[in-house]
Design a protein around this motif. Structure first.
Motif, PDB file in Angstrom:
ATOM      1  N   SER A 180     -16.806  -1.424 -14.437  1.00 46.86           N
ATOM      2  CA  SER A 180     -16.825  -0.510 -13.302  1.00 46.86           C
ATOM      3  C   SER A 180     -15.446   0.106 -13.154  1.00 46.86           C
ATOM      4  O   SER A 180     -14.506  -0.239 -13.877  1.00 46.86           O
ATOM      5  N   ALA A 181     -15.334   1.030 -12.206  1.00 48.09           N
ATOM      6  CA  ALA A 181     -14.056   1.691 -11.969  1.00 48.09           C
ATOM      7  C   ALA A 181     -13.058   0.772 -11.284  1.00 48.09           C
ATOM      8  O   ALA A 181     -11.853   1.052 -11.288  1.00 48.09           O
ATOM      9  N   ILE A 182     -13.512  -0.340 -10.693  1.00 47.18           N
ATOM     10  CA  ILE A 182     -12.618  -1.269 -10.014  1.00 47.18           C
ATOM     11  C   ILE A 182     -11.745  -1.987 -11.027  1.00 47.18           C
ATOM     12  O   ILE A 182     -12.223  -2.479 -12.054  1.00 47.18           O
ATOM     13  N   ASP A 183     -10.466  -2.060 -10.749  1.00 47.27           N
ATOM     14  CA  ASP A 183      -9.485  -2.661 -11.648  1.00 47.27           C
ATOM     15  C   ASP A 183      -9.517  -4.181 -11.493  1.00 47.27           C
ATOM     16  O   ASP A 183      -8.751  -4.769 -10.738  1.00 47.27           O
ATOM     17  N   VAL A 202      -8.275   5.071   0.709  1.00 49.42           N
ATOM     18  CA  VAL A 202      -7.289   6.080   1.103  1.00 49.42           C
ATOM     19  C   VAL A 202      -6.429   6.402  -0.108  1.00 49.42           C
ATOM     20  O   VAL A 202      -5.687   5.555  -0.588  1.00 49.42           O
ATOM     21  N   SER A 203      -6.532   7.631  -0.606  1.00 48.87           N
ATOM     22  CA  SER A 203      -5.707   8.061  -1.730  1.00 48.87           C
ATOM     23  C   SER A 203      -4.719   9.112  -1.268  1.00 48.87           C
ATOM     24  O   SER A 203      -4.927   9.777  -0.244  1.00 48.87           O
ATOM     25  N   SER A 204      -3.668   9.284  -2.014  1.00 53.40           N
ATOM     26  CA  SER A 204      -2.650  10.253  -1.647  1.00 53.40           C
ATOM     27  C   SER A 204      -3.218  11.666  -1.694  1.00 53.40           C
ATOM     28  O   SER A 204      -4.068  11.995  -2.523  1.00 53.40           O
ATOM     29  N   LYS A 205      -2.719  12.508  -0.825  1.00 50.68           N
ATOM     30  CA  LYS A 205      -3.216  13.876  -0.730  1.00 50.68           C
ATOM     31  C   LYS A 205      -2.901  14.694  -1.976  1.00 50.68           C
ATOM     32  O   LYS A 205      -3.601  15.655  -2.287  1.00 50.68           O
ATOM     33  N   SER A 206      -1.829  14.334  -2.680  1.00 50.47           N
ATOM     34  CA  SER A 206      -1.393  15.124  -3.820  1.00 50.47           C
ATOM     35  C   SER A 206      -2.189  14.848  -5.090  1.00 50.47           C
ATOM     36  O   SER A 206      -2.046  15.560  -6.078  1.00 50.47           O
ATOM     37  N   SER A 207      -3.034  13.808  -5.099  1.00 49.65           N
ATOM     38  CA  SER A 207      -3.772  13.435  -6.304  1.00 49.65           C
ATOM     39  C   SER A 207      -5.171  14.036  -6.241  1.00 49.65           C
ATOM     40  O   SER A 207      -6.053  13.532  -5.555  1.00 49.65           O
ATOM     41  N   PHE A 248      -9.522  -2.345   0.779  1.00 47.15           N
ATOM     42  CA  PHE A 248      -9.359  -2.112  -0.644  1.00 47.15           C
ATOM     43  C   PHE A 248      -7.880  -2.074  -1.018  1.00 47.15           C
ATOM     44  O   PHE A 248      -7.043  -1.569  -0.269  1.00 47.15           O
ATOM     45  N   SER A 249      -7.581  -2.599  -2.192  1.00 42.57           N
ATOM     46  CA  SER A 249      -6.220  -2.522  -2.698  1.00 42.57           C
ATOM     47  C   SER A 249      -5.884  -1.079  -3.047  1.00 42.57           C
ATOM     48  O   SER A 249      -6.762  -0.283  -3.384  1.00 42.57           O
ATOM     49  N   CYS A 250      -4.602  -0.772  -2.992  1.00 47.55           N
ATOM     50  CA  CYS A 250      -4.147   0.568  -3.308  1.00 47.55           C
ATOM     51  C   CYS A 250      -4.272   0.824  -4.810  1.00 47.55           C
ATOM     52  O   CYS A 250      -3.933  -0.031  -5.617  1.00 47.55           O
ATOM     53  N   GLN A 251      -4.767   2.002  -5.167  1.00 45.13           N
ATOM     54  CA  GLN A 251      -4.890   2.445  -6.557  1.00 45.13           C
ATOM     55  C   GLN A 251      -5.654   1.424  -7.397  1.00 45.13           C
ATOM     56  O   GLN A 251      -5.282   1.109  -8.525  1.00 45.13           O
ATOM     57  N   CYS A 252      -6.741   0.914  -6.848  1.00 47.96           N
ATOM     58  CA  CYS A 252      -7.507  -0.127  -7.525  1.00 47.96           C
ATOM     59  C   CYS A 252      -8.664   0.422  -8.338  1.00 47.96           C
ATOM     60  O   CYS A 252      -9.393  -0.339  -8.966  1.00 47.96           O
ATOM     61  N   PHE A 270       0.856  -1.185   0.000  1.00 51.16           N
ATOM     62  CA  PHE A 270       0.000   0.000   0.000  1.00 51.16           C
ATOM     63  C   PHE A 270       0.891   1.234   0.000  1.00 51.16           C
ATOM     64  O   PHE A 270       1.858   1.320   0.765  1.00 51.16           O
ATOM     65  N   LEU A 271       0.554   2.180  -0.881  1.00 53.16           N
ATOM     66  CA  LEU A 271       1.333   3.409  -1.022  1.00 53.16           C
ATOM     67  C   LEU A 271       0.479   4.603  -0.657  1.00 53.16           C
ATOM     68  O   LEU A 271      -0.615   4.788  -1.208  1.00 53.16           O
TER      69      LEU A 271
END
Length: 482
Positions: free
Chosen positions: A406-409, A335-340, A382-386, A193-194
């Motif tokens: 769907s948006a899920i990868d 949880v997504s990065s604050k910069s995105s 949830f997986s990161c960036q999924c 997880f990033l």
């Protein structure tokens, strides 16, 4: 609300009208109702690669060679051609348009796998602020490996797992981190997880969470490992305590005990068991009480504060309280990065009324609320960036069948029928449709096919990749606005 479907009229309306405070981005995203992938090029001539995804800023398309040895990165471009006719829209596209190179320019190819390793084609994390990419290679699994060195019984072992940090601009390998005789779940990036510059890697075999920091220089720096120890000085304290025990032995104060009775529980396990015990002792609510039903697949969720080393909460997968938290605050579970910035506009149950209505409709149709809760909790964590941040998955703009896309990868079962995207504002208006596979459909309807969709996060551009289970060549279609 603006009613026109004409792009020029919408641009003029945007020019003369000021949006309400805080709504400018949402209003700009409504232009995607008019700018949609309106044309499909079927069975594009393209390299025999495994296409992974677009980066979240849309600058790169990541793919892997079919032998899982090389990383191949492309830059998305756009099809350009000239037309001498009066009505170019009715003319066929030139033959060049059927080639993959008309839409994507290869930047480089880098060999990542070596010494019997293969690239994990489902693993890729992207650090948008530095344009770093994290990839993984590994050797084959050993399913009957003995649990040596504190390993857990029954968990497979992988002789070598390597994480590669690359600069996607030029493919330079900046740093690597190797795990020996360990097991990390690399499928769909589940085991890592990033968040901003912090990377967490979960070792299932040794029950550790490795926290690393990705420096701006491209170095992977160890921060801590959570498992046997929780605080940075735990190991120092235990070593000093064992030294005191040795001194007592020399003075005749030691009574020998079997090794199994003197060993400590790991730090994270000790904190979890203590939290559960205190909850039962204090007769708290069912969020801590562990049920004793005959569930064949019980699972539990623990919320751990990495700074204070405390267990904050503990839930069983059938806990009503956890589900209601998930329904009300589902954005916090992604949880997504604050910069995105653009990642903040992905539809969820807590920020989109249409998604919430669909969830509650499914909940009302469920025959057992307990089973429904378990089914929903099976997707956590949830997986990161999924998820794809493409605006075409914005459920405020479009309605589509989430069983098909769907948006899920994730791979989906392929269908010979087009997938329709219907306007939310005009419920009976078809905005565009996408059909995976050959234009005329498959001749053998008995062959099971799966497909994946790669949407560009900004442009009206998408790839659909259809595969069979018999390692036949994939069918790649390009969907774009002509």
């Amino acid at each position: 609300m603006f009613k026109s479907n004409n792009v020029t009229a919408r641009l003029f309306e945007r020019q003369i009208c000021t949006p309400a405070p805080g709504t400018s981005v949402h209003r700009a995203r409504r232009f995607y109702e008019n700018v949609v992938p309106s044309h499909t090029i079927y069975d594009v001539e393209c390299p025999d690669h495994s296409f992974r995804k677009f980066t979240d800023d849309g600058l790169y398309l990541v793919s892997f060679s079919r032998n899982h040895q090389d990383l191949v990165v492309y830059r998305p471009t756009w099809l350009t051609f000239s037309c001498k006719e009066e009505d170019c829209d009715t003319n066929d596209l030139p033959l060049k348009a059927r080639k993959f190179e008309s839409f994507f320019t290869q930047l480089y190819s880098v060999t990542l796998a070596s010494s019997g390793e293969l690239i994990c084609k489902d693993f890729f994390l992207y650090m948008e602020s530095n344009q770093f990419g994290l990839f993984a290679t590994s050797t084959a699994q050993i399913h009957d490996a003995p649990p040596t060195g504190g390993a857990i019984q029954g968990v497979p072992s992988v002789e070598k797992i390597t994480f590669h940090l690359l600069r996607l601009e030029d493919g330079a390998i900046l740093d690597e981190r190797v795990f020996h005789n360990d097991y990390v779940n690399l499928a769909h990036s589940i085991g890592a997880f990033l968040y901003d510059d912090l990377l967490a890697i979960v070792s299932l075999r040794y029950q550790r969470i490795h926290i690393l920091q990705i420096r701006d220089s491209g170095d992977l720096v160890d921060v801590r490992a959570i498992g046997e120890f929780c605080c940075e000085d735990d190991e120092l304290f235990l070593n000093s305590s064992s030294q005191v025990l040795v001194n007592h032995v020399g003075n005749g104060f030691h009574h020998s005990l079997p090794e199994s009775e003197t060993s400590f529980l790991s730090g994270i396990k000790q904190r979890l068991l203590s939290f559960i015990f205190r909850g039962i002792w204090n007769e708290e609510t069912d969020q801590t009480m562990v049920s004793r039903n005959a569930d064949s697949h019980p699972s539990f969720f623990a919320v751990y504060n990495m700074e204070t080393t405390e267990i904050v909460a503990f839930y069983q997968n059938s806990a009503d309280e956890l589900y209601f938290l998930f329904e009300l605050f589902s954005d916090h579970f992604h949880v997504s990065s604050k910069s995105s910035l653009h990642m903040n506009f992905m539809s969820s149950y807590s920020n989109n009324i249409h998604a919430l209505e669909q969830l509650r409709c499914t909940k009302n149709k469920a025959t057992s609320f307990s089973q429904f809760v378990k089914k929903m909790m099976a997707s956590l964590p949830f997986s990161c960036q999924c998820q794809s941040p493409s605006p075409y998955f914005d459920q405020s703009l479009f309605r589509f069948d989430e069983k098909l896309i769907s948006a899920i990868d994730r791979h989906r079962q392929s269908t010979d029928h087009p997938i329709k995207f219907i306007s939310r504002r005009q419920p009976n208006i078809l905005k565009f449709k996408m059909k995976p596979g050959p234009e005329a459909g498959s001749m053998d309807g008995r062959t099971k096919k799966i497909c994946s969709f790669l949407f560009h996060p900004i442009l009206p551009l998408a790839l659909s990749v259809q595969q069979t289970l018999f390692l036949q060549a994939s069918v790649v279609n390009i969907h774009f606005r002509r």
